[in-house]
Design a protein around this motif. Structure first.
Motif, PDB file in Angstrom:
ATOM      1  N   LEU A 112       0.840  -1.207   0.000  1.00 31.35           N
ATOM      2  CA  LEU A 112       0.000   0.000   0.000  1.00 31.35           C
ATOM      3  C   LEU A 112       0.873   1.254   0.000  1.00 31.35           C
ATOM      4  O   LEU A 112       0.670   2.180  -0.780  1.00 31.35           O
ATOM      5  CB  LEU A 112      -0.903   0.019   1.240  1.00 31.35           C
ATOM      6  N   GLN A 113       1.860   1.265   0.897  1.00 33.60           N
ATOM      7  CA  GLN A 113       2.713   2.444   1.015  1.00 33.60           C
ATOM      8  C   GLN A 113       3.487   2.687  -0.270  1.00 33.60           C
ATOM      9  O   GLN A 113       3.621   3.814  -0.733  1.00 33.60           O
ATOM     10  CB  GLN A 113       3.662   2.291   2.202  1.00 33.60           C
ATOM     11  N   LEU A 114       3.963   1.592  -0.850  1.00 31.99           N
ATOM     12  CA  LEU A 114       4.742   1.709  -2.075  1.00 31.99           C
ATOM     13  C   LEU A 114       3.875   2.268  -3.206  1.00 31.99           C
ATOM     14  O   LEU A 114       4.268   3.180  -3.935  1.00 31.99           O
ATOM     15  CB  LEU A 114       5.285   0.326  -2.453  1.00 31.99           C
ATOM     16  N   LEU A 115       2.654   1.725  -3.328  1.00 29.85           N
ATOM     17  CA  LEU A 115       1.740   2.189  -4.378  1.00 29.85           C
ATOM     18  C   LEU A 115       1.433   3.677  -4.206  1.00 29.85           C
ATOM     19  O   LEU A 115       1.463   4.446  -5.167  1.00 29.85           O
ATOM     20  CB  LEU A 115       0.425   1.402  -4.311  1.00 29.85           C
ATOM     21  N   ARG A 116       1.132   4.080  -2.983  1.00 34.07           N
ATOM     22  CA  ARG A 116       0.793   5.486  -2.729  1.00 34.07           C
ATOM     23  C   ARG A 116       1.959   6.391  -3.089  1.00 34.07           C
ATOM     24  O   ARG A 116       1.783   7.435  -3.702  1.00 34.07           O
ATOM     25  CB  ARG A 116       0.414   5.677  -1.254  1.00 34.07           C
ATOM     26  N   GLU A 117       3.157   5.965  -2.706  1.00 36.85           N
ATOM     27  CA  GLU A 117       4.343   6.772  -3.025  1.00 36.85           C
ATOM     28  C   GLU A 117       4.514   6.907  -4.528  1.00 36.85           C
ATOM     29  O   GLU A 117       4.775   7.984  -5.044  1.00 36.85           O
ATOM     30  CB  GLU A 117       5.582   6.103  -2.438  1.00 36.85           C
ATOM     31  N   GLN A 118       4.349   5.781  -5.242  1.00 38.94           N
ATOM     32  CA  GLN A 118       4.500   5.812  -6.699  1.00 38.94           C
ATOM     33  C   GLN A 118       3.462   6.738  -7.325  1.00 38.94           C
ATOM     34  O   GLN A 118       3.770   7.542  -8.195  1.00 38.94           O
ATOM     35  CB  GLN A 118       4.320   4.402  -7.277  1.00 38.94           C
ATOM     36  N   ILE A 119       2.219   6.616  -6.869  1.00 35.05           N
ATOM     37  CA  ILE A 119       1.141   7.418  -7.454  1.00 35.05           C
ATOM     38  C   ILE A 119       1.373   8.900  -7.189  1.00 35.05           C
ATOM     39  O   ILE A 119       1.228   9.729  -8.078  1.00 35.05           O
ATOM     40  CB  ILE A 119      -0.235   6.951  -6.924  1.00 35.05           C
ATOM     41  N   ARG A 120       1.792   9.229  -5.979  1.00 36.72           N
ATOM     42  CA  ARG A 120       2.102  10.630  -5.658  1.00 36.72           C
ATOM     43  C   ARG A 120       3.193  11.170  -6.566  1.00 36.72           C
ATOM     44  O   ARG A 120       3.116  12.278  -7.065  1.00 36.72           O
ATOM     45  CB  ARG A 120       2.571  10.743  -4.205  1.00 36.72           C
ATOM     46  N   HIS A 121       4.219  10.337  -6.754  1.00 35.40           N
ATOM     47  CA  HIS A 121       5.324  10.760  -7.616  1.00 35.40           C
ATOM     48  C   HIS A 121       4.805  11.061  -9.032  1.00 35.40           C
ATOM     49  O   HIS A 121       5.118  12.085  -9.612  1.00 35.40           O
ATOM     50  CB  HIS A 121       6.389   9.667  -7.663  1.00 35.40           C
ATOM     51  N   HIS A 122       3.965  10.174  -9.561  1.00 31.36           N
ATOM     52  CA  HIS A 122       3.484  10.367 -10.933  1.00 31.36           C
ATOM     53  C   HIS A 122       2.460  11.499 -11.030  1.00 31.36           C
ATOM     54  O   HIS A 122       2.376  12.168 -12.051  1.00 31.36           O
ATOM     55  CB  HIS A 122       2.922   9.055 -11.488  1.00 31.36           C
ATOM     56  N   GLU A 123       1.684  11.721  -9.963  1.00 33.05           N
ATOM     57  CA  GLU A 123       0.783  12.887  -9.953  1.00 33.05           C
ATOM     58  C   GLU A 123       1.602  14.169 -10.036  1.00 33.05           C
ATOM     59  O   GLU A 123       1.257  15.100 -10.757  1.00 33.05           O
ATOM     60  CB  GLU A 123      -0.054  12.907  -8.655  1.00 33.05           C
ATOM     61  N   ASN A 124       2.696  14.207  -9.270  1.00 35.64           N
ATOM     62  CA  ASN A 124       3.572  15.380  -9.285  1.00 35.64           C
ATOM     63  C   ASN A 124       4.161  15.594 -10.682  1.00 35.64           C
ATOM     64  O   ASN A 124       4.174  16.704 -11.200  1.00 35.64           O
ATOM     65  CB  ASN A 124       4.676  15.202  -8.239  1.00 35.64           C
ATOM     66  N   CYS A 125       4.616  14.508 -11.316  1.00 38.28           N
ATOM     67  CA  CYS A 125       5.180  14.608 -12.668  1.00 38.28           C
ATOM     68  C   CYS A 125       4.132  15.156 -13.638  1.00 38.28           C
ATOM     69  O   CYS A 125       4.419  16.002 -14.472  1.00 38.28           O
ATOM     70  CB  CYS A 125       5.631  13.243 -13.176  1.00 38.28           C
ATOM     71  N   TYR A 126       2.914  14.670 -13.496  1.00 36.01           N
ATOM     72  CA  TYR A 126       1.870  14.995 -14.473  1.00 36.01           C
ATOM     73  C   TYR A 126       1.276  16.375 -14.226  1.00 36.01           C
ATOM     74  O   TYR A 126       1.234  17.217 -15.118  1.00 36.01           O
ATOM     75  CB  TYR A 126       0.773  13.926 -14.416  1.00 36.01           C
ATOM     76  N   TYR A 127       0.821  16.620 -12.992  1.00 33.30           N
ATOM     77  CA  TYR A 127       0.050  17.836 -12.731  1.00 33.30           C
ATOM     78  C   TYR A 127       0.916  19.028 -12.368  1.00 33.30           C
ATOM     79  O   TYR A 127       0.525  20.170 -12.560  1.00 33.30           O
ATOM     80  CB  TYR A 127      -0.959  17.596 -11.600  1.00 33.30           C
ATOM     81  N   VAL A 128       2.081  18.814 -11.790  1.00 29.60           N
ATOM     82  CA  VAL A 128       2.905  19.928 -11.342  1.00 29.60           C
ATOM     83  C   VAL A 128       4.037  20.213 -12.319  1.00 29.60           C
ATOM     84  O   VAL A 128       4.247  21.333 -12.746  1.00 29.60           O
ATOM     85  CB  VAL A 128       3.455  19.669  -9.919  1.00 29.60           C
ATOM     86  N   LEU A 129       4.763  19.153 -12.706  1.00 30.51           N
ATOM     87  CA  LEU A 129       5.924  19.364 -13.572  1.00 30.51           C
ATOM     88  C   LEU A 129       5.560  19.280 -15.048  1.00 30.51           C
ATOM     89  O   LEU A 129       6.368  19.622 -15.898  1.00 30.51           O
ATOM     90  CB  LEU A 129       7.003  18.327 -13.249  1.00 30.51           C
ATOM     91  N   ALA A 130       4.334  18.849 -15.368  1.00 30.84           N
ATOM     92  CA  ALA A 130       3.896  18.674 -16.753  1.00 30.84           C
ATOM     93  C   ALA A 130       4.878  17.804 -17.532  1.00 30.84           C
ATOM     94  O   ALA A 130       5.161  18.047 -18.695  1.00 30.84           O
ATOM     95  CB  ALA A 130       3.695  20.021 -17.435  1.00 30.84           C
ATOM     96  N   ALA A 131       5.455  16.800 -16.872  1.00 31.36           N
ATOM     97  CA  ALA A 131       6.407  15.910 -17.526  1.00 31.36           C
ATOM     98  C   ALA A 131       6.136  14.470 -17.091  1.00 31.36           C
ATOM     99  O   ALA A 131       6.882  13.898 -16.291  1.00 31.36           O
ATOM    100  CB  ALA A 131       7.833  16.320 -17.161  1.00 31.36           C
ATOM    101  N   GLU A 134       4.953  28.570  -9.782  1.00 29.61           N
ATOM    102  CA  GLU A 134       4.960  29.169 -11.123  1.00 29.61           C
ATOM    103  C   GLU A 134       6.418  29.377 -11.540  1.00 29.61           C
ATOM    104  O   GLU A 134       7.200  29.990 -10.820  1.00 29.61           O
ATOM    105  CB  GLU A 134       4.187  30.502 -11.091  1.00 29.61           C
ATOM    106  N   ARG A 135       6.770  28.888 -12.748  1.00 33.34           N
ATOM    107  CA  ARG A 135       8.198  28.769 -13.034  1.00 33.34           C
ATOM    108  C   ARG A 135       8.835  30.023 -13.620  1.00 33.34           C
ATOM    109  O   ARG A 135      10.042  30.082 -13.790  1.00 33.34           O
ATOM    110  CB  ARG A 135       8.437  27.585 -13.975  1.00 33.34           C
ATOM    111  N   ILE A 167      -8.149  19.262  -5.925  1.00 30.66           N
ATOM    112  CA  ILE A 167      -7.292  19.960  -6.900  1.00 30.66           C
ATOM    113  C   ILE A 167      -6.005  19.166  -7.096  1.00 30.66           C
ATOM    114  O   ILE A 167      -5.171  19.083  -6.193  1.00 30.66           O
ATOM    115  CB  ILE A 167      -7.023  21.406  -6.427  1.00 30.66           C
ATOM    116  N   ARG A 168      -5.852  18.563  -8.257  1.00 28.15           N
ATOM    117  CA  ARG A 168      -4.795  17.573  -8.464  1.00 28.15           C
ATOM    118  C   ARG A 168      -3.377  18.095  -8.232  1.00 28.15           C
ATOM    119  O   ARG A 168      -2.552  17.367  -7.713  1.00 28.15           O
ATOM    120  CB  ARG A 168      -4.886  16.945  -9.871  1.00 28.15           C
ATOM    121  N   PRO A 169      -3.035  19.327  -8.610  1.00 27.51           N
ATOM    122  CA  PRO A 169      -1.648  19.759  -8.376  1.00 27.51           C
ATOM    123  C   PRO A 169      -1.321  19.937  -6.892  1.00 27.51           C
ATOM    124  O   PRO A 169      -0.154  20.028  -6.540  1.00 27.51           O
ATOM    125  CB  PRO A 169      -1.556  21.110  -9.099  1.00 27.51           C
ATOM    126  N   ILE A 170      -2.319  20.001  -6.020  1.00 23.82           N
ATOM    127  CA  ILE A 170      -2.043  20.194  -4.591  1.00 23.82           C
ATOM    128  C   ILE A 170      -1.850  18.831  -3.925  1.00 23.82           C
ATOM    129  O   ILE A 170      -2.781  18.029  -3.875  1.00 23.82           O
ATOM    130  CB  ILE A 170      -3.195  20.961  -3.899  1.00 23.82           C
TER     131      ILE A 170
END
Ligand SMILES: [Zn+2]
Length: 683
Positions: free
Chosen positions: A7-26, A255-256, A152-155
């Motif tokens: 569970l912890q591993l999955l959550r960490e992975q998902i958070r990482h990919h949410e950050n890549c997608y919604y925050v870093l746009a990469a 904001e970059r 709000i996904r980026p938060i």
């Protein structure tokens, strides 16, 4: 691997990919791979409900609609900023900073950030977990909108690392331009009033009581400040730029385009560059925030009663222009509303050429005394919908006369009528060609009968060529008639711009019309364009009454016993059913084989609307909504409208010239909403 570790591993992975997608746009993985991770987490959590944590990525939309937002206190006041409107005022700010800091002529290091045109927000993290989101409110106390903020996904719901204890992060929530355009398109299709600009839409969304709806809006967010209450900033956070870096490292969106500026000259250059450059961004910005970079220096400068002395907001020049008002023309909508608009001498404002602007209604024109031939000030509100602000009287031609609203319909010459309590003039002729065109567009639209390909230009063609005089005529068109229709080229400037036959496209539209015959009754009820009957009311009516005949024949009292159907909607449905011409069209539709029965399961008691149990009192004149429209909006969502204020009143919606009801509401401490606040509730 045991369940907890997985569970912890999955959550960490998902958070990482949410950050890549919604925050870093990469993004690093495909959407399918992401969904697979999320589904695995959902499945595992459903098997082990005791292991679900609040900060799990599955818990963004967990709450049901709330009744209201409690007020909460900020850990330190959210001050507003002093403004600078030009270069001289920017330099005066720099002067004050250098004097206050005793720096003489030495250049001060600033950080310049784009000022996001959204809604200020304060996020509280406890041990790295998001525990609260609040609006700015009056600066000291705001509204607790945690359930909405979580959607709000980026938060991030949980930070990567980050300080222990309690911390507040400040930032801005906004609606990206693309999301704004999409939402307004949907509202237009549904015949709902449009948002004037992304800021209003974002503010309205954040004050919506249903988190699931907020999630759909796809808000963006940026953070720009860390507040550690009663604690010294850590050693590695002595500069504002360090704080921005830390925010980004914790997974928060930053904001970059912010930039360090050594001295005020670089600040001025930054502001000049972005006054134009901002037009290419995906979000609205109305200025630049300039902050002293050194946090110790900020401490020394301190604050005045209202503003910090170490920051200022440079406002971009207003997006206004002067041009000539050539003519005032009138547009006819599908409900027959005759709405005036301005035809302008084309003028370039904020990145685009404007040649038309809205004028709202005849009363508004009279109030501003706009005349044809006037030179007028126009403004792009929130850079989106241009409006006419005022005439320049000194430039008025001697022969200009006050504008008079025509008394007859622009399209069919019928006499216009004006309902009591309304500012709108309407054409009542149901076979008015302009009304017919708009009605057909609505009839075919995606949320109504969903006839793909039957858009604006094709609707115009079939009416112009006399093939369609009412909705039912659509179902008598032959495939060959559509195939042989000659349509104008889409782009008249293109080299292949010759009128052509529809051919295969016509065949497809024919198939779409055929397919629409088996639509559920709710779509047809909505497609008929009965006043005050939106998508939701149409669905409720058809699920409860089951057939078109039952809806048309239902007495007002019977209609009103249906949940969420109030007196305004009931009266409107009744008067529609009473009209023999409407009956005739519906008989024709039935004869053509259009489905007239509900295919939805019968309901015992439909889910209560979001405003169920709430009582509203309306008072005064609202800026853009009539009292009828406001009443219908409340009733459609399960609320009630009362005539007088009492302790049982949930909200008072107050417009201009509100009188004793407003006073009574204040005396009783009942929440008072402006139209904007009200719109927030009814989105
Ligand atoms: Zn007309």
């Amino acid at each position: 691997m045991d369940v907890l570790t997985r569970l912890q591993l999955l959550r960490e992975q998902i958070r990482h990919h949410e950050n890549c997608y919604y925050v870093l746009a990469a993004p690093e993985i495909s959407d399918e791979e992401f969904d697979r991770l999320l589904h695995e987490l959902e499945k595992l959590e459903s098997e082990h409900p005791d292991l679900v944590t609040e900060d799990s990525p599955t818990q963004r939309v967990a709450g049901r609609p709330t009744a209201s937002f409690p007020t909460v206190e900020h850990i330190a006041p959210m001050l507003s900023l002093d403004n600078a409107y030009n270069e001289a005022e920017l330099r005066a700010f720099d002067e004050r900073v250098r004097k206050g800091a005793g720096l003489g002529d030495a250049a001060v290091d600033y950080v310049a950030e784009l000022k996001i045109d959204g809604l200020s927000i304060a996020l509280t993290y406890q041990e790295g977990r998001l525990v609260r989101g609040a609006t700015r409110g009056d600066g000291t106390r705001g509204e607790d909108v945690t359930a909405n903020v979580r959607t709000i996904r980026p938060i991030p719901l949980a930070l990567k690392g980050g300080p222990t204890g309690r911390m507040e992060v400040r930032g801005e929530v906004f609606l990206p331009r693309a999301a704004f355009a999409r939402i307004n398109k949907e509202r237009e299709d549904a015949g709902e009033p449009l948002f004037a600009n992304p800021r209003n839409a974002a503010a309205g969304t954040m004050r919506n009581l249903d988190p699931a709806l907020v999630a759909k809006r796809q808000l963006g967010a940026f953070s720009y400040q860390v507040v550690l209450s009663g604690r010294e900033p850590p050693q590695d956070m002595q500069k504002h730029r360090d704080a921005l870096r830390a925010l980004a490292a914790w997974g928060l969106p930053v904001e970059r385009h912010h930039q360090r500026c050594s001295g005020i000259d670089e600040v001025v250059a930054f502001c000049e560059r972005w006054a134009e450059g901002r037009l290419a961004l995906d979000f609205d910005t109305d200025g630049v925030v300039i902050k002293v970079d050194d946090l110790a220096l900020r401490e020394r400068l301190g604050t005045t009663a209202k503003f910090p002395r170490w920051a200022t907001a440079f406002k971009f020049p207003a997006q206004q222009a002067h041009t000539k008002l050539r003519r005032i023309e009138v547009n006819v909508g599908r409900t027959g509303a005759n709405t005036p608009y301005a035809v302008l001498e084309p003028v370039f404002v904020a990145g685009s050429t404007i040649s038309m602007a809205t004028l709202h209604n005849a009363d508004d024109i009279a109030r501003k005394d706009l005349r044809e031939g006037d030179t007028v000030v126009i403004e792009k509100a929130g850079d989106v919908i241009p409006r006419v602000v005022a005439p320049i009287l000194a430039l008025r031609p001697a022969d200009a006369v006050p504008w008079v609203m025509p008394t007859r319909c622009r399209a069919c010459d019928s006499e216009l009528v004006r309902d009591e309590d309304e500012v709108v003039w309407r054409c009542d002729n149901s076979s008015c060609p302009a009304r017919l065109r708009r009605s057909l567009e609505h009839f075919a639209s995606r949320s109504a009968m969903n006839i793909e390909g039957l858009g604006e230009s094709l609707v115009e063609q079939v009416i112009e060529q006399g093939l369609v005089r009412d909705f039912a005529d659509l179902y008598h068109l032959a495939s060959a008639q559509l195939e042989n229709l000659v349509v104008a080229p889409r782009d008249p400037k293109s080299a292949r711009a010759v009128p052509r036959k529809l051919g295969k496209v016509g065949r497809n539209v024919f198939a779409e019309i055929e397919r629409s015959k088996s639509n559920d009754l709710s779509r047809l009820v909505y497609a008929l364009g009965i006043r005050h009957v939106g998508e939701k009311a149409a669905a409720t009516l058809s699920r409860h009454l089951r057939t078109m005949a039952a809806i048309l024949d239902a007495p007002v009292e019977a209609l009103q016993t249906i949940p969420d159907v109030g007196p305004v909607v009931a009266a409107s449905v009744r008067s529609f059913g009473h009209e023999p011409r409407n009956r005739a069209v519906i008989d024709k539709l039935a004869a053509a084989g259009v489905n007239m029965a509900s295919q939805q399961p019968e309901v015992d008691e439909g889910a209560p609307g979001p405003l169920a149990g709430k009582t509203f009192v309306l008072t005064g004149t609202l800026p853009t909504m009539t009292r009828e429209e406001a009443t219908a909006a409340i009733e459609e969502r399960g609320g009630k409208v009362a005539g007088s204020v009492s302790k049982k009143t949930s909200y008072v919606v107050a417009g201009e010239e509100a009188g004793s009801k407003l006073e009574k509401a204040r005396a009783l401490g009942i929440p008072i909403l402006t139209e904007e606040g009200f719109r927030g509730l009814i989105i």
